[in-house]
Write a protein that holds these residues in place. Structure first.
Motif, PDB file in Angstrom:
ATOM      1  N   PHE A 192       0.829  -1.205   0.000  1.00 57.39           N
ATOM      2  CA  PHE A 192       0.000   0.000   0.000  1.00 57.39           C
ATOM      3  C   PHE A 192       0.862   1.253   0.000  1.00 57.39           C
ATOM      4  O   PHE A 192       0.582   2.202  -0.740  1.00 57.39           O
ATOM      5  CB  PHE A 192      -0.923   0.007   1.222  1.00 57.39           C
ATOM      6  N   THR A 193       1.903   1.274   0.797  1.00 56.78           N
ATOM      7  CA  THR A 193       2.772   2.451   0.883  1.00 56.78           C
ATOM      8  C   THR A 193       3.395   2.775  -0.463  1.00 56.78           C
ATOM      9  O   THR A 193       3.433   3.938  -0.887  1.00 56.78           O
ATOM     10  CB  THR A 193       3.868   2.229   1.928  1.00 56.78           C
ATOM     11  N   ALA A 194       3.861   1.741  -1.172  1.00 54.36           N
ATOM     12  CA  ALA A 194       4.497   1.959  -2.466  1.00 54.36           C
ATOM     13  C   ALA A 194       3.491   2.467  -3.499  1.00 54.36           C
ATOM     14  O   ALA A 194       3.756   3.441  -4.214  1.00 54.36           O
ATOM     15  CB  ALA A 194       5.146   0.662  -2.944  1.00 54.36           C
ATOM     16  N   ARG A 195       2.330   1.839  -3.565  1.00 53.33           N
ATOM     17  CA  ARG A 195       1.349   2.218  -4.576  1.00 53.33           C
ATOM     18  C   ARG A 195       0.686   3.551  -4.245  1.00 53.33           C
ATOM     19  O   ARG A 195       0.400   4.357  -5.132  1.00 53.33           O
ATOM     20  CB  ARG A 195       0.311   1.111  -4.731  1.00 53.33           C
ATOM     21  N   ALA A 196       0.432   3.797  -2.974  1.00 51.53           N
ATOM     22  CA  ALA A 196      -0.182   5.064  -2.586  1.00 51.53           C
ATOM     23  C   ALA A 196       0.769   6.228  -2.825  1.00 51.53           C
ATOM     24  O   ALA A 196       0.337   7.331  -3.187  1.00 51.53           O
ATOM     25  CB  ALA A 196      -0.606   5.017  -1.120  1.00 51.53           C
ATOM     26  N   GLY A 197       2.071   5.990  -2.640  1.00 54.97           N
ATOM     27  CA  GLY A 197       3.056   7.042  -2.894  1.00 54.97           C
ATOM     28  C   GLY A 197       3.029   7.495  -4.340  1.00 54.97           C
ATOM     29  O   GLY A 197       3.226   8.683  -4.631  1.00 54.97           O
ATOM     30  N   GLU A 198       2.754   6.583  -5.267  1.00 52.89           N
ATOM     31  CA  GLU A 198       2.663   6.946  -6.680  1.00 52.89           C
ATOM     32  C   GLU A 198       1.451   7.832  -6.954  1.00 52.89           C
ATOM     33  O   GLU A 198       1.432   8.584  -7.927  1.00 52.89           O
ATOM     34  CB  GLU A 198       2.587   5.674  -7.535  1.00 52.89           C
ATOM     35  N   LEU A 199       0.440   7.743  -6.086  1.00 51.12           N
ATOM     36  CA  LEU A 199      -0.755   8.573  -6.231  1.00 51.12           C
ATOM     37  C   LEU A 199      -0.633   9.892  -5.468  1.00 51.12           C
ATOM     38  O   LEU A 199      -1.559  10.704  -5.479  1.00 51.12           O
ATOM     39  CB  LEU A 199      -1.985   7.811  -5.722  1.00 51.12           C
ATOM     40  N   GLY A 200       0.493  10.082  -4.784  1.00 57.29           N
ATOM     41  CA  GLY A 200       0.681  11.304  -4.005  1.00 57.29           C
ATOM     42  C   GLY A 200       0.150  11.210  -2.592  1.00 57.29           C
ATOM     43  O   GLY A 200       0.002  12.233  -1.916  1.00 57.29           O
ATOM     44  N   LEU A 201      -0.151   9.999  -2.130  1.00 55.42           N
ATOM     45  CA  LEU A 201      -0.666   9.802  -0.774  1.00 55.42           C
ATOM     46  C   LEU A 201       0.446   9.205   0.077  1.00 55.42           C
ATOM     47  O   LEU A 201       0.851   8.061  -0.112  1.00 55.42           O
ATOM     48  CB  LEU A 201      -1.880   8.870  -0.790  1.00 55.42           C
ATOM     49  N   ASN A 202       0.937   9.976   1.028  1.00 49.23           N
ATOM     50  CA  ASN A 202       2.045   9.539   1.872  1.00 49.23           C
ATOM     51  C   ASN A 202       1.696   9.731   3.342  1.00 49.23           C
ATOM     52  O   ASN A 202       0.814  10.515   3.690  1.00 49.23           O
ATOM     53  CB  ASN A 202       3.312  10.330   1.539  1.00 49.23           C
ATOM     54  N   GLY A 203       2.416   9.019   4.192  1.00 47.15           N
ATOM     55  CA  GLY A 203       2.284   9.229   5.626  1.00 47.15           C
ATOM     56  C   GLY A 203       1.118   8.528   6.284  1.00 47.15           C
ATOM     57  O   GLY A 203       0.708   8.922   7.392  1.00 47.15           O
ATOM     58  N   ALA A 204       0.547   7.489   5.660  1.00 39.47           N
ATOM     59  CA  ALA A 204      -0.554   6.763   6.293  1.00 39.47           C
ATOM     60  C   ALA A 204      -0.055   6.012   7.524  1.00 39.47           C
ATOM     61  O   ALA A 204       1.034   5.432   7.524  1.00 39.47           O
ATOM     62  CB  ALA A 204      -1.183   5.790   5.303  1.00 39.47           C
ATOM     63  N   VAL A 205      -0.852   6.005   8.582  1.00 37.35           N
ATOM     64  CA  VAL A 205      -0.552   5.262   9.807  1.00 37.35           C
ATOM     65  C   VAL A 205      -1.245   3.904   9.712  1.00 37.35           C
ATOM     66  O   VAL A 205      -2.467   3.834   9.530  1.00 37.35           O
ATOM     67  CB  VAL A 205      -1.041   6.028  11.050  1.00 37.35           C
ATOM     68  N   ALA A 206      -0.487   2.815   9.814  1.00 40.27           N
ATOM     69  CA  ALA A 206      -1.028   1.471   9.645  1.00 40.27           C
ATOM     70  C   ALA A 206      -1.317   0.834  10.997  1.00 40.27           C
ATOM     71  O   ALA A 206      -0.479   0.873  11.903  1.00 40.27           O
ATOM     72  CB  ALA A 206      -0.058   0.601   8.854  1.00 40.27           C
ATOM     73  N   ILE A 207      -2.518   0.231  11.123  1.00 43.29           N
ATOM     74  CA  ILE A 207      -2.931  -0.415  12.371  1.00 43.29           C
ATOM     75  C   ILE A 207      -3.517  -1.780  12.035  1.00 43.29           C
ATOM     76  O   ILE A 207      -4.477  -1.876  11.259  1.00 43.29           O
ATOM     77  CB  ILE A 207      -3.981   0.422  13.123  1.00 43.29           C
ATOM     78  N   PRO A 208      -2.970  -2.875  12.615  1.00 45.55           N
ATOM     79  CA  PRO A 208      -3.581  -4.198  12.428  1.00 45.55           C
ATOM     80  C   PRO A 208      -4.744  -4.364  13.407  1.00 45.55           C
ATOM     81  O   PRO A 208      -4.635  -3.993  14.580  1.00 45.55           O
ATOM     82  CB  PRO A 208      -2.436  -5.153  12.754  1.00 45.55           C
ATOM     83  N   MET A 209      -5.860  -4.921  12.944  1.00 42.28           N
ATOM     84  CA  MET A 209      -7.015  -5.008  13.844  1.00 42.28           C
ATOM     85  C   MET A 209      -7.973  -6.102  13.420  1.00 42.28           C
ATOM     86  O   MET A 209      -7.886  -6.651  12.302  1.00 42.28           O
ATOM     87  CB  MET A 209      -7.761  -3.663  13.878  1.00 42.28           C
ATOM     88  N   SER A 210      -8.906  -6.391  14.305  1.00 46.11           N
ATOM     89  CA  SER A 210     -10.061  -7.220  13.988  1.00 46.11           C
ATOM     90  C   SER A 210     -11.275  -6.504  14.554  1.00 46.11           C
ATOM     91  O   SER A 210     -11.467  -6.466  15.773  1.00 46.11           O
ATOM     92  CB  SER A 210      -9.935  -8.622  14.601  1.00 46.11           C
ATOM     93  N   ALA A 211     -12.067  -5.922  13.676  1.00 44.08           N
ATOM     94  CA  ALA A 211     -13.258  -5.202  14.132  1.00 44.08           C
ATOM     95  C   ALA A 211     -14.252  -6.162  14.767  1.00 44.08           C
ATOM     96  O   ALA A 211     -14.940  -5.806  15.734  1.00 44.08           O
ATOM     97  CB  ALA A 211     -13.899  -4.471  12.961  1.00 44.08           C
TER      98      ALA A 211
END
Length: 441
Positions: free
Chosen positions: A180-199
């Motif tokens: 996600f970080t690599a592909r989102a960076g190509e779209l100009g979206l950087n700095g996302a905070v990643a959290i593993p979870m189970s809703a």
């Protein structure tokens, strides 16, 4: 909040702000990633569900043969959604903790309803993009990432959900985050905070998970409570789109006073301030302000206000009171749009363009490119933009508009394209005059 505003609130008897302010967030992702369950878990674990609501959900769950309450039903309120098990419309929910108040928009995941995601995220301070840990990053994930980047949502959380379905495997989480970080960076979206979870199980939503001791970051709620809010709109130049002109008798009943009413898009307004009416360019001075029917000496975004000027100048609905760095009125707009209608948007098409409170005839001069979400490239676009496409356009308006770049002001830098025949909304647009609008080579 400035000292002037704080004092004005105190004089007006306004309630003190809850610590931490108001955070607007939107959840988005692909179908069945667990968005509605996540929202239900947030509401349930923060005790934001009324007893009768919970009883109704428990009863609906029993009718569907489920032993435990289906928390997704707290947001999937439409009958069609409950029958299909998907979210169709944007569901807004309000909740609060001792630290902060929240307005949450649960947006649809199906590609057919991407247009609704644009609605939900357009005013968000934070976007939660969900990914099913079993499926990883899919095309709809990147479509929502592209829209989040396009709308310049200040904060992004990558919520890797259903970790219980992959035995809470850290390597699965890491691989998804890296992609996600690599592909989102190509779209100009950087700095996302990643959290593993189970809703479903409640892991890392409100309470930390004992099943993922390898993760040492915040839970989702803790992050939402502490993330910095966006820039204060009062720190931006004044923008007051005029929505309505009010004429009423003066105090001595001998003359008629003209008040200009609207919602402040940005900035501060005080009695005595000089203003410029755009796009006409006329100048005057503020001699009186009314907020909620009471006279005031100051108003600030996003308050609704009525303004009386010193000079009897011609001001109509759709014009903008400005101060400071004023926008240059223009008829040719370069913009990025998310096309919402099933009918394509083509060069040469006549439309109505709605900017703040003003609607003017316009012509789509050219469609400069279409973004291929899968490879994050801008492609030539001879056939126009199809529904849910993101692309670049150049537009000629019949009258000049006082627009800002969207990067500078989300309210006065955005617009809608409307079909003049049936009134349907065609596209949501963001002005980006300085952007390169050529296809990638």
């Amino acid at each position: 909040m400035s000292t002037d505003i704080a004092r004005a609130r105190q004089r007006a008897g306004a309630a003190p702000r809850r610590s931490g302010g108001l955070l607007r967030l939107a959840t988005c992702g692909s179908v069945d990633d667990g968005k509605s369950t996540l929202v239900g878990r947030l509401l349930y674990d923060t005790k934001s569900v009324l007893a009768d609501q919970l009883a109704a959900i428990e009863e609906a769950s029993r009718r569907r043969g489920q032993d435990d309450p289906d928390l997704a039903l707290l947001t999937d309120g439409l009958r069609a959604e409950r029958e299909q098990g998907i979210t169709i419309d944007v569901a807004y929910r309000y909740f609060a903790t001792p630290r902060r108040r929240f307005i949450l928009a649960d947006t649809p995941g199906h590609v057919q309803y991407t247009r609704n995601m644009v609605t939900g995220a357009s005013t968000a301070d934070l976007a939660v993009i969900l990914v099913d840990a079993r499926k990883g990053v899919v095309e709809q994930t990147m479509r929502h990432a592209a829209i989040t980047a396009l709308l310049r949502v200040p904060h992004v959380v990558l919520a890797v959900n259903k970790m219980d379905a992959v035995a809470y495997d850290e390597s699965v989480f890491t691989a998804i985050v890296d992609e996600f970080t690599a592909r989102a960076g190509e779209l100009g979206l950087n700095g996302a905070v990643a959290i593993p979870m189970s809703a479903l199980a409640g892991d890392n939503v409100v309470e930390p998970s004992s099943a993922m001791d390898w993760y040492t970051g915040d839970t989702l709620l803790a992050h939402l409570e502490h993330v910095p809010l966006g820039a204060d709109p009062t720190g931006k130049p004044l923008r007051l789109p005029v929505q309505y002109v009010i004429r009423q008798p003066s105090g001595d009943r001998r003359t008629v006073e003209r008040w200009l009413a609207g919602q402040l898009a940005s900035g501060l307004l005080r009695v005595g301030d000089p203003v410029v009416v755009q796009p006409a360019g006329a100048t005057s001075t503020v001699v009186a302000l009314s907020v909620l029917g009471r006279e005031s000496d100051i108003a600030w975004a996003p308050q609704s206000v009525a303004v009386r000027l010193a000079d009897d100048i011609d001001v109509a609905r759709g014009e903008v009171l400005t101060a400071g760095a004023a926008p240059r009125p223009q008829r040719r707009l370069t913009a990025t749009v998310c096309h919402l209608d099933d009918r394509p948007l083509r060069a040469g098409q006549r439309v109505l363009l709605k900017h703040t409170t003003r609607t003017v005839p316009a012509l789509v001069e050219s469609v400069t490119y279409r973004t291929d979400i899968a490879v994050a490239r801008r492609l030539p676009c001879q056939d126009g933009l199809a529904g849910n496409d993101i692309g670049g356009v150049r537009i000629l308006t019949a009258e000049p508009l006082a627009v800002d770049d969207y990067a500078d002001n989300r309210r006065t830098g955005s617009f809608l394209l409307i079909d003049p025949q049936d009134g349907a909304t065609l596209s949501a647009g963001m002005v980006d005059a300085g952007a390169d609008h050529q296809p990638d080579h």
